[in-house]
Design a protein around this motif. Sequence first.
Motif, PDB file in Angstrom:
ATOM      1  N   UNK A 156       5.532  -4.101   1.851  1.00  0.00           N
ATOM      2  CA  UNK A 156       4.716  -2.993   2.288  1.00  0.00           C
ATOM      3  C   UNK A 156       4.139  -3.295   3.666  1.00  0.00           C
ATOM      4  N   UNK A 157       4.267  -2.344   4.546  1.00  0.00           N
ATOM      5  CA  UNK A 157       3.754  -2.532   5.897  1.00  0.00           C
ATOM      6  C   UNK A 157       2.245  -2.266   5.934  1.00  0.00           C
ATOM      7  N   UNK A 158       1.623  -2.792   6.961  1.00  0.00           N
ATOM      8  CA  UNK A 158       0.177  -2.633   7.088  1.00  0.00           C
ATOM      9  C   UNK A 158      -0.213  -1.180   7.301  1.00  0.00           C
ATOM     10  N   UNK A 196      -4.965   3.664   1.756  1.00  0.00           N
ATOM     11  CA  UNK A 196      -6.392   3.372   1.577  1.00  0.00           C
ATOM     12  C   UNK A 196      -7.250   4.520   2.107  1.00  0.00           C
ATOM     13  N   UNK A 197      -6.928   5.009   3.295  1.00  0.00           N
ATOM     14  CA  UNK A 197      -7.689   6.114   3.879  1.00  0.00           C
ATOM     15  C   UNK A 197      -7.545   7.371   3.018  1.00  0.00           C
ATOM     16  N   UNK A 215       5.482   7.874   2.318  1.00  0.00           N
ATOM     17  CA  UNK A 215       6.764   7.945   3.034  1.00  0.00           C
ATOM     18  C   UNK A 215       7.048   6.663   3.809  1.00  0.00           C
ATOM     19  N   UNK A 216       5.995   5.941   4.209  1.00  0.00           N
ATOM     20  CA  UNK A 216       6.205   4.705   4.966  1.00  0.00           C
ATOM     21  C   UNK A 216       6.538   3.523   4.053  1.00  0.00           C
ATOM     22  N   UNK A 217       6.404   3.695   2.734  1.00  0.00           N
ATOM     23  CA  UNK A 217       6.719   2.580   1.831  1.00  0.00           C
ATOM     24  C   UNK A 217       8.185   2.246   1.821  1.00  0.00           C
TER      25      UNK A 217
END
Length: 50
Positions: free
Chosen positions: A1-3, A10-11, A48-50
């Motif tokens: 998982x990217x930061x 989280x947001x 979507x970024x996962x």
Amino acid sequence: MSKSAVALLFVGLFLAGGVISFWKQKLPKGVILVLAIGSVMCLAAGAMRL
């Protein structure tokens, strides 16, 4: 998982908590709607970024 994915998720969850809090405080529906839309967009972008 990217930061960035973690940050967006989280947001999104933070904003979702705000929606629940604002709903319980009976704040104007427009404010709640804008916050909810922002929350959904952050959660979707994070997923979507996962």
